[in-house]
Design an enzyme around this catalytic site. Sequence first.
Site, PDB file in Angstrom:
ATOM      1  N   GLU A  66       1.437   1.330 -11.014  1.00  0.00           N
ATOM      2  CA  GLU A  66       2.873   1.457 -10.658  1.00  0.00           C
ATOM      3  C   GLU A  66       3.528   2.625 -11.397  1.00  0.00           C
ATOM      4  O   GLU A  66       4.675   2.535 -11.841  1.00  0.00           O
ATOM      5  CB  GLU A  66       3.611   0.139 -10.911  1.00  0.00           C
ATOM      6  CG  GLU A  66       3.069  -0.958  -9.995  1.00  0.00           C
ATOM      7  CD  GLU A  66       3.940  -2.175  -9.910  1.00  0.00           C
ATOM      8  OE1 GLU A  66       5.167  -2.057  -9.988  1.00  0.00           O
ATOM      9  OE2 GLU A  66       3.361  -3.268  -9.733  1.00  0.00           O
TER      10      GLU A  66
ATOM     11  N   GLY B  72     -12.896  -7.342 -36.169  1.00  0.00           N
ATOM     12  CA  GLY B  72     -14.155  -6.714 -36.577  1.00  0.00           C
ATOM     13  C   GLY B  72     -15.210  -6.831 -35.490  1.00  0.00           C
ATOM     14  O   GLY B  72     -14.892  -6.750 -34.300  1.00  0.00           O
TER      15      GLY B  72
ATOM     16  N   SER C 191      -0.006   9.724  -8.156  1.00  0.00           N
ATOM     17  CA  SER C 191       1.307  10.024  -8.742  1.00  0.00           C
ATOM     18  C   SER C 191       2.171  10.762  -7.718  1.00  0.00           C
ATOM     19  O   SER C 191       3.391  10.583  -7.675  1.00  0.00           O
ATOM     20  CB  SER C 191       1.139  10.898  -9.988  1.00  0.00           C
ATOM     21  OG  SER C 191       0.333  10.231 -10.933  1.00  0.00           O
TER      22      SER C 191
ATOM     23  N   ASN D   5      -6.192  10.685  -2.395  1.00  0.00           N
ATOM     24  CA  ASN D   5      -5.789  12.009  -2.906  1.00  0.00           C
ATOM     25  C   ASN D   5      -4.321  12.106  -3.307  1.00  0.00           C
ATOM     26  O   ASN D   5      -3.847  13.176  -3.679  1.00  0.00           O
ATOM     27  CB  ASN D   5      -6.103  13.091  -1.862  1.00  0.00           C
ATOM     28  CG  ASN D   5      -7.585  13.237  -1.667  1.00  0.00           C
ATOM     29  OD1 ASN D   5      -8.349  13.192  -2.637  1.00  0.00           O
ATOM     30  ND2 ASN D   5      -8.016  13.341  -0.426  1.00  0.00           N
TER      31      ASN D   5
ATOM     32  N   GLU E  97       2.755   9.072 -18.053  1.00  0.00           N
ATOM     33  CA  GLU E  97       3.270  10.441 -17.897  1.00  0.00           C
ATOM     34  C   GLU E  97       4.377  10.474 -16.840  1.00  0.00           C
ATOM     35  O   GLU E  97       5.397  11.145 -17.015  1.00  0.00           O
ATOM     36  CB  GLU E  97       2.135  11.405 -17.493  1.00  0.00           C
ATOM     37  CG  GLU E  97       1.122  11.696 -18.585  1.00  0.00           C
ATOM     38  CD  GLU E  97       0.116  10.556 -18.801  1.00  0.00           C
ATOM     39  OE1 GLU E  97       0.041   9.643 -17.960  1.00  0.00           O
ATOM     40  OE2 GLU E  97      -0.570  10.578 -19.839  1.00  0.00           O
TER      41      GLU E  97
ATOM     42  N   GLY F 253       0.792  -1.229   0.000  1.00  0.00           N
ATOM     43  CA  GLY F 253       0.000   0.000   0.000  1.00  0.00           C
ATOM     44  C   GLY F 253       0.821   1.274   0.000  1.00  0.00           C
ATOM     45  O   GLY F 253       1.424   1.630   1.019  1.00  0.00           O
ATOM     46  N   LEU F 254       0.806   1.944  -1.142  1.00  0.00           N
ATOM     47  CA  LEU F 254       1.445   3.258  -1.261  1.00  0.00           C
ATOM     48  C   LEU F 254       0.377   4.320  -1.580  1.00  0.00           C
ATOM     49  O   LEU F 254       0.298   5.357  -0.923  1.00  0.00           O
ATOM     50  CB  LEU F 254       2.494   3.223  -2.387  1.00  0.00           C
ATOM     51  CG  LEU F 254       3.203   4.545  -2.711  1.00  0.00           C
ATOM     52  CD1 LEU F 254       4.129   4.968  -1.579  1.00  0.00           C
ATOM     53  CD2 LEU F 254       4.018   4.424  -4.007  1.00  0.00           C
TER      54      LEU F 254
HETATM   55  C1  FAD Z   1      -5.939  -2.067 -10.963  1.00  0.00           C
HETATM   56  C2  FAD Z   1      -5.027  -1.219 -10.137  1.00  0.00           C
HETATM   57  C3  FAD Z   1      -4.205  -1.813  -9.192  1.00  0.00           C
HETATM   58  C4  FAD Z   1      -3.380  -1.021  -8.375  1.00  0.00           C
HETATM   59  N1  FAD Z   1      -2.643  -1.633  -7.397  1.00  0.00           N
HETATM   60  C5  FAD Z   1      -1.965  -0.853  -6.504  1.00  0.00           C
HETATM   61  C6  FAD Z   1      -1.306  -1.445  -5.376  1.00  0.00           C
HETATM   62  O1  FAD Z   1      -1.320  -2.670  -5.206  1.00  0.00           O
HETATM   63  N2  FAD Z   1      -0.685  -0.627  -4.496  1.00  0.00           N
HETATM   64  C7  FAD Z   1      -0.661   0.728  -4.646  1.00  0.00           C
HETATM   65  O2  FAD Z   1      -0.073   1.411  -3.813  1.00  0.00           O
HETATM   66  N3  FAD Z   1      -1.258   1.323  -5.719  1.00  0.00           N
HETATM   67  C8  FAD Z   1      -1.916   0.561  -6.635  1.00  0.00           C
HETATM   68  N4  FAD Z   1      -2.563   1.160  -7.704  1.00  0.00           N
HETATM   69  C9  FAD Z   1      -2.555   2.615  -7.816  1.00  0.00           C
HETATM   70  C10 FAD Z   1      -1.764   3.143  -9.000  1.00  0.00           C
HETATM   71  O3  FAD Z   1      -0.396   2.992  -8.778  1.00  0.00           O
HETATM   72  C11 FAD Z   1      -2.204   4.606  -9.213  1.00  0.00           C
HETATM   73  O4  FAD Z   1      -3.518   4.554  -9.743  1.00  0.00           O
HETATM   74  C12 FAD Z   1      -1.280   5.357 -10.123  1.00  0.00           C
HETATM   75  O5  FAD Z   1      -0.049   5.572  -9.525  1.00  0.00           O
HETATM   76  C13 FAD Z   1      -1.877   6.720 -10.546  1.00  0.00           C
HETATM   77  O6  FAD Z   1      -2.354   7.439  -9.455  1.00  0.00           O
HETATM   78  P1  FAD Z   1      -3.826   8.067  -9.519  1.00  0.00           P
HETATM   79  O7  FAD Z   1      -4.739   6.994  -9.943  1.00  0.00           O
HETATM   80  O8  FAD Z   1      -4.108   8.752  -8.232  1.00  0.00           O
HETATM   81  O9  FAD Z   1      -3.770   9.134 -10.698  1.00  0.00           O
HETATM   82  P2  FAD Z   1      -3.311  10.679 -10.554  1.00  0.00           P
HETATM   83  O10 FAD Z   1      -1.992  10.757  -9.908  1.00  0.00           O
HETATM   84  O11 FAD Z   1      -4.423  11.472  -9.994  1.00  0.00           O
HETATM   85  O12 FAD Z   1      -3.128  11.072 -12.102  1.00  0.00           O
HETATM   86  C14 FAD Z   1      -4.199  11.499 -12.934  1.00  0.00           C
HETATM   87  C15 FAD Z   1      -3.610  11.872 -14.281  1.00  0.00           C
HETATM   88  O13 FAD Z   1      -2.717  12.995 -14.122  1.00  0.00           O
HETATM   89  C16 FAD Z   1      -1.440  12.670 -14.643  1.00  0.00           C
HETATM   90  N5  FAD Z   1      -0.393  13.335 -13.844  1.00  0.00           N
HETATM   91  C17 FAD Z   1      -0.265  13.360 -12.494  1.00  0.00           C
HETATM   92  N6  FAD Z   1       0.839  14.041 -12.162  1.00  0.00           N
HETATM   93  C18 FAD Z   1       1.423  14.440 -13.300  1.00  0.00           C
HETATM   94  C19 FAD Z   1       2.604  15.176 -13.613  1.00  0.00           C
HETATM   95  N7  FAD Z   1       3.432  15.637 -12.680  1.00  0.00           N
HETATM   96  N8  FAD Z   1       2.908  15.387 -14.926  1.00  0.00           N
HETATM   97  C20 FAD Z   1       2.085  14.933 -15.909  1.00  0.00           C
HETATM   98  N9  FAD Z   1       0.967  14.234 -15.677  1.00  0.00           N
HETATM   99  C21 FAD Z   1       0.640  13.988 -14.397  1.00  0.00           C
HETATM  100  C22 FAD Z   1      -1.355  11.156 -14.554  1.00  0.00           C
HETATM  101  O14 FAD Z   1      -0.391  10.643 -15.443  1.00  0.00           O
HETATM  102  C23 FAD Z   1      -2.779  10.762 -14.909  1.00  0.00           C
HETATM  103  O15 FAD Z   1      -2.925  10.765 -16.305  1.00  0.00           O
HETATM  104  C24 FAD Z   1      -3.349   0.375  -8.554  1.00  0.00           C
HETATM  105  C25 FAD Z   1      -4.157   0.973  -9.541  1.00  0.00           C
HETATM  106  C26 FAD Z   1      -4.999   0.198 -10.320  1.00  0.00           C
HETATM  107  C27 FAD Z   1      -5.868   0.881 -11.356  1.00  0.00           C
END
Ligand code: FAD
Length: 386
Positions: free
Chosen positions: A370, A346, A139, A136, A374, A131-132
């Site tokens: 992971e 198709g 990224s 909110n 971007e 869990g990372l």
């Molecule tokens: C099926 C699934 C399994 C997962 N499993 C795990 C897990 O086991 N453990 C865990 O910790 N996490 C897990 N995750 C979380 C995953 O790592 C995050 O969803 C991912 O890191 C993106 O974070 P976010 O969804 O909050 O998107 P956000 O960070 O909100 O990003 C939204 C958009 O903004 C863009 N963006 C954000 N910052 C920037 C920047 N500085 N420059 C340009 N573009 C930017 C992103 O690229 C994206 O397009 C999982 C996610 C999914 C969908």
Amino acid sequence: MIDSTATFGFAETENMRMVRDMVREFADRHIRPKMMEWDESQEFPVDVFKKLGEMGLMGVLVPQEYGGSGFGYFEYVTVISEIAKVCGSIGLSVAAHNSLCTGHILQFGSEEQKKKYMPKLATAEWIGAWGLTEPNTGSDAFRMMTVGVQDGDYWVINGAKSWITHGKTGDVAVVMVRTGELLDSNGISAFVIEKGTPGFRPGRKENKLGMRASETTELIFENCRVHKSQILGEVGQGFKQAMKVLEGGRISIAALGLGIAKGAYEASVKYAKEREQFGRPIGDFQGIAFKLADMATQIEAGELLTMQAADCKNRKLPLNKLSAMAKYYTSEVAVRVSNDAVQIFGGYGYTKDYPVEKFYRDSKLCTIGEGTSEIQKLVISREILK
Ligand SMILES: Cc1cc2nc3c(=O)[nH]c(=O)nc-3n(C[C@H](O)[C@H](O)[C@H](O)COP(=O)(O)OP(=O)(O)OC[C@H]3O[C@@H](n4cnc5c(N)ncnc54)[C@H](O)[C@@H]3O)c2cc1C
């Protein structure tokens, strides 16, 4: 431009061949017949993981002295991509278990912690979560708000993690927690927390587009008391550890994307030879044949990049840029190739009677999990410009 650390030519080794054949046989017998059922119902098939554990595939990188298979990254890429060729969901869960939870404890746990957790995780007696991410902070995980406050020999944890693979079924989770000030580079610690610890429970399960048989849930912490012996490494080193774990994790997702792309491509070649329109197989039309040529070329390039990153990881060479390139490129290839596969099929590609719609849905996770594409470009460009 080419890394001076590169070793050219990645011939399949005897171990890789053995692992590939074993996984192929397993996937055909135990995954392919049920995968659409699991996908529909979003069932996480624990039994499959227990069987994979018996085969040593839930501790691929864990040394044999801790109950694992003791393989390197070439074999690991083979395992993940071969499973993903059939089912992305199972590939994702095997990857998350091996490289995130298990990988974190293996890299940063004390001898005592490794002896306690590795044999259970490597055999899938226990399923692992990591869990990372928080609701909110995705990224920008460094700004996490799950907080741990010291109380004698214990830490009291409050907050929530989101998107956690195996958040409900997992028997143990490695969780990153803020133990210092916001934005302090030494302000986050990694805790190993076992299922059943008071104040620790799963939250909502996500209803996803793809990877539907891979369980994804929230983790909730309400005054959860964890003994200081459950910290991995030093207090305050958790974020740095997590970034290191993700460096290897990117190779997992590259392998996952590679497998999905290969699965979609192989199905497309077969269909292009069988399906006839205008009195000839559709593969005779240049519009379809060139799609196959593009797919094959991108897969080959993605495989080379992934194996180059795996080679650097095996040899403990710096790989921040390379693993980000492999993850970024191969993830995008998986999406492009599975999109083209649906087009080649198709109308039939738009149904659940053929496998390509699932590859298409599953592939998208690779560009998000992971670290999004971007964020990979951010990592790559920072390395280039430093
Ligand atoms: C099926 C699934 C399994 C997962 N499993 C795990 C897990 O086991 N453990 C865990 O910790 N996490 C897990 N995750 C979380 C995953 O790592 C995050 O969803 C991912 O890191 C993106 O974070 P976010 O969804 O909050 O998107 P956000 O960070 O909100 O990003 C939204 C958009 O903004 C863009 N963006 C954000 N910052 C920037 C920047 N500085 N420059 C340009 N573009 C930017 C992103 O690229 C994206 O397009 C999982 C996610 C999914 C969908």
